[in-house]
Design a protein around this motif. Structure first.
Motif, PDB file in Angstrom:
ATOM      1  N   ARG A 245       0.837  -1.207   0.000  1.00 37.92           N
ATOM      2  CA  ARG A 245       0.000   0.000   0.000  1.00 37.92           C
ATOM      3  C   ARG A 245       0.872   1.259   0.000  1.00 37.92           C
ATOM      4  NH1 ARG A 245      -4.208  -1.079   4.888  1.00 37.92           N
ATOM      5  NH2 ARG A 245      -5.171  -2.998   4.147  1.00 37.92           N
ATOM      6  N   VAL A 246       1.917   1.221   0.825  1.00 36.63           N
ATOM      7  CA  VAL A 246       2.814   2.376   0.921  1.00 36.63           C
ATOM      8  C   VAL A 246       3.473   2.659  -0.425  1.00 36.63           C
ATOM      9  CG1 VAL A 246       4.997   3.179   1.918  1.00 36.63           C
ATOM     10  CG2 VAL A 246       3.246   2.166   3.402  1.00 36.63           C
ATOM     11  N   LEU A 247       4.003   1.604  -1.042  1.00 32.39           N
ATOM     12  CA  LEU A 247       4.664   1.778  -2.340  1.00 32.39           C
ATOM     13  C   LEU A 247       3.684   2.311  -3.391  1.00 32.39           C
ATOM     14  CD1 LEU A 247       6.851  -1.465  -2.427  1.00 32.39           C
ATOM     15  CD2 LEU A 247       7.686   0.886  -2.199  1.00 32.39           C
ATOM     16  N   GLU A 248       2.460   1.797  -3.346  1.00 31.78           N
ATOM     17  CA  GLU A 248       1.467   2.244  -4.325  1.00 31.78           C
ATOM     18  C   GLU A 248       1.097   3.708  -4.109  1.00 31.78           C
ATOM     19  OE1 GLU A 248      -3.028   1.077  -5.931  1.00 31.78           O
ATOM     20  OE2 GLU A 248      -2.113  -0.047  -4.287  1.00 31.78           O
ATOM     21  N   LYS A 249       0.824   4.087  -2.865  1.00 31.41           N
ATOM     22  CA  LYS A 249       0.423   5.459  -2.566  1.00 31.41           C
ATOM     23  C   LYS A 249       1.529   6.456  -2.886  1.00 31.41           C
ATOM     24  CE  LYS A 249      -3.131   5.043   1.022  1.00 31.41           C
ATOM     25  NZ  LYS A 249      -3.530   5.467   2.380  1.00 31.41           N
ATOM     26  N   MET A 250       2.783   6.015  -2.674  1.00 28.71           N
ATOM     27  CA  MET A 250       3.917   6.922  -2.874  1.00 28.71           C
ATOM     28  C   MET A 250       4.506   6.803  -4.278  1.00 28.71           C
ATOM     29  SD  MET A 250       5.783   6.657   0.862  1.00 28.71           S
ATOM     30  CE  MET A 250       6.845   8.068   0.534  1.00 28.71           C
ATOM     31  N   ASN A 251       3.904   5.920  -5.085  1.00 33.23           N
ATOM     32  CA  ASN A 251       4.344   5.737  -6.470  1.00 33.23           C
ATOM     33  C   ASN A 251       5.831   5.362  -6.535  1.00 33.23           C
ATOM     34  OD1 ASN A 251       3.876   5.620  -9.247  1.00 33.23           O
ATOM     35  ND2 ASN A 251       4.510   7.749  -9.560  1.00 33.23           N
ATOM     36  N   LEU A 252       6.221   4.437  -5.640  1.00 30.13           N
ATOM     37  CA  LEU A 252       7.596   3.951  -5.589  1.00 30.13           C
ATOM     38  C   LEU A 252       7.608   2.446  -5.818  1.00 30.13           C
ATOM     39  CD1 LEU A 252       8.803   6.037  -2.497  1.00 30.13           C
ATOM     40  CD2 LEU A 252       9.221   6.526  -4.909  1.00 30.13           C
ATOM     41  N   ARG A 253       8.795   1.883  -6.036  1.00 29.45           N
ATOM     42  CA  ARG A 253       8.849   0.467  -6.408  1.00 29.45           C
ATOM     43  C   ARG A 253       9.563  -0.419  -5.385  1.00 29.45           C
ATOM     44  NH1 ARG A 253      11.311  -0.090 -12.215  1.00 29.45           N
ATOM     45  NH2 ARG A 253      10.765  -2.261 -11.791  1.00 29.45           N
ATOM     46  N   THR A 254      10.570   0.087  -4.715  1.00 26.52           N
ATOM     47  CA  THR A 254      11.390  -0.768  -3.851  1.00 26.52           C
ATOM     48  C   THR A 254      11.631  -0.109  -2.492  1.00 26.52           C
ATOM     49  OG1 THR A 254      13.501   0.207  -4.543  1.00 26.52           O
ATOM     50  CG2 THR A 254      12.613  -1.600  -5.905  1.00 26.52           C
ATOM     51  N   ASN A 255      12.158  -0.921  -1.549  1.00 17.55           N
ATOM     52  CA  ASN A 255      12.537  -0.379  -0.247  1.00 17.55           C
ATOM     53  C   ASN A 255      13.633   0.666  -0.394  1.00 17.55           C
ATOM     54  OD1 ASN A 255      10.740  -2.236   0.695  1.00 17.55           O
ATOM     55  ND2 ASN A 255      12.184  -3.362   1.978  1.00 17.55           N
ATOM     56  N   ALA A 256      14.522   0.451  -1.360  1.00 23.28           N
ATOM     57  CA  ALA A 256      15.589   1.424  -1.597  1.00 23.28           C
ATOM     58  C   ALA A 256      15.005   2.773  -2.005  1.00 23.28           C
ATOM     59  CB  ALA A 256      16.546   0.910  -2.675  1.00 23.28           C
ATOM     60  N   ASP A 257      13.921   2.733  -2.782  1.00 21.34           N
ATOM     61  CA  ASP A 257      13.235   3.982  -3.167  1.00 21.34           C
ATOM     62  C   ASP A 257      12.679   4.687  -1.929  1.00 21.34           C
ATOM     63  OD1 ASP A 257      13.733   3.471  -5.848  1.00 21.34           O
ATOM     64  OD2 ASP A 257      11.771   2.551  -6.197  1.00 21.34           O
ATOM     65  N   LEU A 258      12.139   3.898  -0.990  1.00 22.28           N
ATOM     66  CA  LEU A 258      11.602   4.473   0.244  1.00 22.28           C
ATOM     67  C   LEU A 258      12.720   5.140   1.047  1.00 22.28           C
ATOM     68  CD1 LEU A 258       9.198   1.613   1.432  1.00 22.28           C
ATOM     69  CD2 LEU A 258       8.552   3.788   0.379  1.00 22.28           C
ATOM     70  N   THR A 259      13.860   4.468   1.123  1.00 16.33           N
ATOM     71  CA  THR A 259      14.996   5.020   1.865  1.00 16.33           C
ATOM     72  C   THR A 259      15.493   6.305   1.218  1.00 16.33           C
ATOM     73  OG1 THR A 259      15.667   2.822   2.614  1.00 16.33           O
ATOM     74  CG2 THR A 259      17.337   4.561   2.696  1.00 16.33           C
ATOM     75  N   TYR A 260      15.601   6.286  -0.103  1.00 16.05           N
ATOM     76  CA  TYR A 260      16.057   7.478  -0.820  1.00 16.05           C
ATOM     77  C   TYR A 260      15.088   8.638  -0.583  1.00 16.05           C
ATOM     78  CZ  TYR A 260      17.217  10.673  -4.606  1.00 16.05           C
ATOM     79  OH  TYR A 260      17.541  11.792  -5.318  1.00 16.05           O
ATOM     80  N   TYR A 261      13.786   8.350  -0.653  1.00 17.73           N
ATOM     81  CA  TYR A 261      12.781   9.378  -0.426  1.00 17.73           C
ATOM     82  C   TYR A 261      12.921   9.958   0.986  1.00 17.73           C
ATOM     83  CZ  TYR A 261       8.250  11.568   0.413  1.00 17.73           C
ATOM     84  OH  TYR A 261       7.271  12.464   0.733  1.00 17.73           O
ATOM     85  N   ALA A 262      13.090   9.057   1.983  1.00 13.13           N
ATOM     86  CA  ALA A 262      13.189   9.506   3.376  1.00 13.13           C
ATOM     87  C   ALA A 262      14.413  10.371   3.610  1.00 13.13           C
ATOM     88  CB  ALA A 262      13.193   8.292   4.314  1.00 13.13           C
ATOM     89  N   ILE A 263      15.525   9.981   3.006  1.00  7.68           N
ATOM     90  CA  ILE A 263      16.769  10.767   3.147  1.00  7.68           C
ATOM     91  C   ILE A 263      16.616  12.115   2.452  1.00  7.68           C
ATOM     92  CG2 ILE A 263      19.205  10.893   2.534  1.00  7.68           C
ATOM     93  CD1 ILE A 263      19.301   7.833   2.894  1.00  7.68           C
ATOM     94  N   LYS A 264      16.074  12.078   1.241  1.00  5.58           N
ATOM     95  CA  LYS A 264      15.908  13.315   0.457  1.00  5.58           C
ATOM     96  C   LYS A 264      15.008  14.304   1.178  1.00  5.58           C
ATOM     97  CE  LYS A 264      14.380  14.938  -4.103  1.00  5.58           C
ATOM     98  NZ  LYS A 264      13.767  14.531  -5.401  1.00  5.58           N
ATOM     99  N   ASN A 265      13.976  13.798   1.839  1.00  8.97           N
ATOM    100  CA  ASN A 265      13.041  14.656   2.570  1.00  8.97           C
ATOM    101  C   ASN A 265      13.427  14.851   4.032  1.00  8.97           C
ATOM    102  OD1 ASN A 265      10.448  15.336   0.792  1.00  8.97           O
ATOM    103  ND2 ASN A 265      11.194  13.301   0.204  1.00  8.97           N
ATOM    104  N   GLU A 266      14.644  14.396   4.375  1.00  6.21           N
ATOM    105  CA  GLU A 266      15.211  14.580   5.707  1.00  6.21           C
ATOM    106  C   GLU A 266      14.346  13.986   6.808  1.00  6.21           C
ATOM    107  OE1 GLU A 266      15.812  18.835   5.793  1.00  6.21           O
ATOM    108  OE2 GLU A 266      17.818  18.616   4.948  1.00  6.21           O
ATOM    109  N   LEU A 267      13.723  12.824   6.507  1.00  4.22           N
ATOM    110  CA  LEU A 267      12.938  12.102   7.497  1.00  4.22           C
ATOM    111  C   LEU A 267      13.797  11.153   8.316  1.00  4.22           C
ATOM    112  CD1 LEU A 267       9.841  11.319   5.251  1.00  4.22           C
ATOM    113  CD2 LEU A 267      10.005  13.053   7.040  1.00  4.22           C
ATOM    114  N   ILE A 268      14.926  10.754   7.744  1.00  5.02           N
ATOM    115  CA  ILE A 268      15.924   9.965   8.459  1.00  5.02           C
ATOM    116  C   ILE A 268      17.285  10.570   8.147  1.00  5.02           C
ATOM    117  CG2 ILE A 268      14.588   7.823   8.484  1.00  5.02           C
ATOM    118  CD1 ILE A 268      16.294   6.823   6.180  1.00  5.02           C
ATOM    119  N   ASN A 269      18.243  10.302   9.030  1.00  3.53           N
ATOM    120  CA  ASN A 269      19.590  10.843   8.829  1.00  3.53           C
ATOM    121  C   ASN A 269      20.421   9.930   7.934  1.00  3.53           C
ATOM    122  OD1 ASN A 269      19.110  13.061  10.529  1.00  3.53           O
ATOM    123  ND2 ASN A 269      19.478  11.775  12.330  1.00  3.53           N
TER     124      ASN A 269
END
Length: 211
Positions: A187-211
């Protein structure tokens, strides 16, 4: 009677600074400190507090998970998030999750004390930045960033996946089945229009949600 405050932050210097600030006030008292989410939950089960001041980024059980557990075991307990992350990054998601206010650690002493008192009086505290975010959400909901469209549980799973945890680890931490976590991940991947866990990590880093 003084309002009882629990400080939850993994940095002792932050807790010490907050304690010094709060003890200048006649109506407020720090009656507990915790360096981790687990310590905070143990204290809340044993003692009564009026407000918890909670950090997000902590080892082990982070502030996102700790807030959810506090809501479960003490739903009436007021929580103020005091984080190194700006309001724009986390505030809307955590307000939805039940916190009564959100402040950046860059906030001035007077605003922190004002927020504590506001929350003690049973109201939410909205900083100027958070009020502006909520106003923009009402007027232009399409401008939301992708992680702001996730439900409370989806955001929790997203945060853990982006931090590098496996579905099995997340299932164990949230007391859910691996299959359920995999469903949330999809659901998360679909809502965020992403494909992999690596995409989620990249998104989080880019948006400064994780260090």
């Amino acid at each position: 009677m003084k309002k009882r405050i629990l400080l939850v932050d993994d940095h002792s210097i932050v807790r010490s600074g907050l304690r010094s600030l709060i003890e200048l006030e006649d109506d407020l008292a720090v009656t507990g400190e915790a360096a981790t989410g687990m310590e905070a939950l143990e204290l809340v089960r044993k003692q009564d507090f009026d407000v918890v001041i909670l950090d997000i980024s902590m080892p082990g059980k982070n502030g996102v998970d700790t807030l959810r557990d506090l809501q479960r075991i003490r739903p009436e307990l007021a929580v103020l998030i005091l984080s190194g992350y700006s309001e724009e990054q986390y505030a809307l998601n955590l307000i939805r999750s039940g916190c009564r206010g959100y402040l950046s650690k860059d906030s001035g002493p007077d605003e922190i004390v004002k927020a504590i008192r506001t929350i003690c009086n049973g109201r939410r505290y909205l900083s100027v930045e958070l009020a502006d975010l909520l106003a923009r959400e009402l007027t232009k909901p399409s401008d939301k960033r992708m992680h702001e469209m996730l439900s409370e549980r989806e955001f929790q799973v997203f945060y853990k996946l982006a931090s590098g945890k496996s579905p099995t680890q997340i299932a164990n931490e949230l007391f859910l089945s691996v299959k359920t976590i995999s469903t949330y991940r999809a659901r998360v991947l679909e809502k965020m229009n992403l494909r992999t866990n690596a995409d989620l990590t990249y998104y989080a880093i880019k948006n400064e949600l994780i260090n």
